[in-house]
Design a protein around this motif. Sequence first.
Motif, PDB file in Angstrom:
ATOM      1  N   TYR A 187     -63.808  -3.417  57.035  1.00  0.00           N
ATOM      2  CA  TYR A 187     -62.586  -3.063  58.120  1.00  0.00           C
ATOM      3  C   TYR A 187     -62.682  -1.670  57.960  1.00  0.00           C
ATOM      4  O   TYR A 187     -62.620  -0.901  59.033  1.00  0.00           O
ATOM      5  N   GLU A 191     -53.190   7.745  47.489  1.00  0.00           N
ATOM      6  CA  GLU A 191     -53.389   6.457  46.853  1.00  0.00           C
ATOM      7  C   GLU A 191     -54.572   6.737  45.733  1.00  0.00           C
ATOM      8  O   GLU A 191     -55.502   7.543  45.923  1.00  0.00           O
ATOM      9  N   ARG A 207     -51.227   7.641  42.629  1.00  0.00           N
ATOM     10  CA  ARG A 207     -50.336   7.176  43.636  1.00  0.00           C
ATOM     11  C   ARG A 207     -49.092   7.930  43.691  1.00  0.00           C
ATOM     12  O   ARG A 207     -48.143   7.760  42.951  1.00  0.00           O
ATOM     13  N   ASP A 249     -55.865   4.128  59.997  1.00  0.00           N
ATOM     14  CA  ASP A 249     -55.358   3.078  58.981  1.00  0.00           C
ATOM     15  C   ASP A 249     -53.949   3.674  58.356  1.00  0.00           C
ATOM     16  O   ASP A 249     -53.146   2.926  58.192  1.00  0.00           O
ATOM     17  N   MET A 250     -53.714   4.832  58.157  1.00  0.00           N
ATOM     18  CA  MET A 250     -52.498   5.421  57.880  1.00  0.00           C
ATOM     19  C   MET A 250     -51.616   6.433  58.724  1.00  0.00           C
ATOM     20  O   MET A 250     -50.553   6.204  58.661  1.00  0.00           O
ATOM     21  N   LYS A 255     -50.844  -3.867  61.894  1.00  0.00           N
ATOM     22  CA  LYS A 255     -51.481  -2.754  62.442  1.00  0.00           C
ATOM     23  C   LYS A 255     -52.993  -2.488  61.890  1.00  0.00           C
ATOM     24  O   LYS A 255     -53.026  -3.204  60.910  1.00  0.00           O
ATOM     25  N   HIS A 314     -45.545  -1.891  57.684  1.00  0.00           N
ATOM     26  CA  HIS A 314     -44.783  -2.447  56.329  1.00  0.00           C
ATOM     27  C   HIS A 314     -44.128  -1.201  56.020  1.00  0.00           C
ATOM     28  O   HIS A 314     -43.188  -1.481  54.938  1.00  0.00           O
ATOM     29  N   GLN A 355     -42.621   6.564  46.676  1.00  0.00           N
ATOM     30  CA  GLN A 355     -43.116   5.576  45.702  1.00  0.00           C
ATOM     31  C   GLN A 355     -44.192   6.341  44.767  1.00  0.00           C
ATOM     32  O   GLN A 355     -44.634   7.184  45.172  1.00  0.00           O
ATOM     33  N   ARG A 369     -62.643  -3.870  51.246  1.00  0.00           N
ATOM     34  CA  ARG A 369     -62.142  -3.989  52.631  1.00  0.00           C
ATOM     35  C   ARG A 369     -63.093  -2.923  53.291  1.00  0.00           C
ATOM     36  O   ARG A 369     -62.831  -2.628  54.677  1.00  0.00           O
ATOM     37  N   LYS A 378     -39.929  -0.933  53.599  1.00  0.00           N
ATOM     38  CA  LYS A 378     -39.909  -0.267  52.060  1.00  0.00           C
ATOM     39  C   LYS A 378     -38.553   0.248  52.037  1.00  0.00           C
ATOM     40  O   LYS A 378     -38.036   0.741  52.972  1.00  0.00           O
TER      41      LYS A 378
HETATM   42  C1  BG6 Z   1     -52.320  -0.489  54.513  1.00  0.00           C
HETATM   43  C2  BG6 Z   1     -53.348   0.206  54.828  1.00  0.00           C
HETATM   44  O1  BG6 Z   1     -51.610  -0.286  55.760  1.00  0.00           O
HETATM   45  O2  BG6 Z   1     -51.268   0.568  53.767  1.00  0.00           O
HETATM   46  C3  BG6 Z   1     -54.166   0.297  53.312  1.00  0.00           C
HETATM   47  O3  BG6 Z   1     -54.417  -0.718  55.440  1.00  0.00           O
HETATM   48  C4  BG6 Z   1     -53.042   0.940  52.261  1.00  0.00           C
HETATM   49  O4  BG6 Z   1     -55.196   1.100  53.355  1.00  0.00           O
HETATM   50  C5  BG6 Z   1     -51.848   0.608  52.340  1.00  0.00           C
HETATM   51  O5  BG6 Z   1     -53.826   0.715  50.923  1.00  0.00           O
HETATM   52  C6  BG6 Z   1     -50.869   1.355  51.398  1.00  0.00           C
HETATM   53  O6  BG6 Z   1     -49.636   0.624  51.619  1.00  0.00           O
HETATM   54  P1  BG6 Z   1     -48.761   0.927  50.113  1.00  0.00           P
HETATM   55  O7  BG6 Z   1     -47.919  -0.123  50.454  1.00  0.00           O
HETATM   56  O8  BG6 Z   1     -49.665   0.276  48.954  1.00  0.00           O
HETATM   57  O9  BG6 Z   1     -48.316   2.376  50.181  1.00  0.00           O
END
Ligand code: BG6
Length: 486
Positions: free
Chosen positions: A223, A213, A341, A232-233, A145, A175, A374, A220, A179
Amino acid sequence: TPVAACDFIVFGGTGDLAMRKLLPALYLRDIDGQLPADFRVIGVSRAGLDSDGYRDKVAAELSTHVPPAQQSAAAVDAFLRRLHFVSADADGSGNWPALVDLLAEAPQRIRVFYLSCAPRLYGPISRTLARRGLVSEHSRVVLEKPIGTDLQSARDINDQVGQVFAESQVFRIDHYLGKEAVQNLLVLRFANMVLEPLWNASAIDHVQITVAETLGVGQRADYYDGSGALRDMVQNHLLQLLCLVAMEPPVSVTDDGVRYEKLKVLRALRPVTGQLSATHTVRAQYEAGAVDDRPVPGYRDELDGAESATETFVALKAEVHNLRWRGVPFYLRTGKRLDARRSEIVVVFKPVPHSIWPGLESAMTPNRLVIRLQPDEGIRLHMLAKQPGPGGVRLRPVSLGLNFADQLPDRTPEAYERLLMDVVRGNPTLFMRRDEVEAAWQWTEPILHAWHAGHARMHRYPAGSGGPDAARALIESDGRRWNEDH
Ligand code: BG6
């Protein structure tokens, strides 16, 4: 049990994602004995490396991205022997013949082509793979993605990849679905009796989904500046979380049931177009500040001072127009460089409809279920109890808490570990179908258009803060507040 023999080909094999996530995940599966002897990993990119150079690079990266408890020199050596590298370009130039030769050594093996590169290259790489005769019925392709930057580009990419791979061979990865905490949402909802009967508009006032975050954009920027937090999210991870919270029970998880139910939620989302984006969305960008007492630059400084209209924070109010969720807003927010985070889903229940204690109405704070994704996966239910003591009743907020690590101390696998093995096994349940990705874009795109047309101005927030004031105003103007009990 080990998966089948496989050639796992990573395009973008020297990139950030491959180094931080994909190769560490494969290594961790390897030390658990899940990769059979004839499982090869072939990195492909334009980097001028040979296989030995690649192994050196991967060894260095594993030492920073694998938890110390899982590092062992012997296991790393064994894993490095699986690695190969080919320097080649998406359009067919470079050393493609070397890739053809490597793969020809094992024509019957499962081939996973993992495209961990710019989405505009997904079509060209697929075409080159086909032209070189590398795609067979045992081949799969994984698309990272975000697929495209809007609905049309997503359709184009899906069409181009679809000319080479059948839909059943295409694994669109998000992803977040890998999780443990996210999969646990389904178990929480559908394996426990105490929640589902209340999981609807008659008992629930609203839902909050936060993915915060502390990371900045760092390496990056190239991108990210063309993308922003909404693409992105929100378009993927946050909408997927919303879908899992809001969906109807699937008939079963063994067929395509979960994907159908998620699609129905996406299709029920009320469009946020034009003027509505001014009241329903907030976009913002971070400025210089401090994270964990360490000064950090602002977003534009990370772009070397360039002007940019890219948002690093989004808050929005989404509405699922269906029977279950009538009148229940879903407030979503996500951002980079925030104070902590933290990812959580907060389900805020309605107030008790009648107080039997005259005068205590205002002390009857509603129940809240906080599902922490998380870090430190856990669940906390906020309730009311009687303040002990003689005299009249006084209400006192208390909470029931469950920290998963206390009761389930096994190592939590990384999302990619599970998902990469699912690809090799050919299990598509946790991947997005084409119609799902396109429905998510269909909802996201009008927000981008409205922003572009100037309907919602860009706010600023200092790095290391809780986000822009406007995000508080978004929810507070509805008489609600973001959860602050962690
Ligand atoms: C990614 C994004 O898909 O997920 C990133 O492109 C982001 O910008 C990341 O930091 C966050 O993933 P996680 O697993 O750290 O929550």
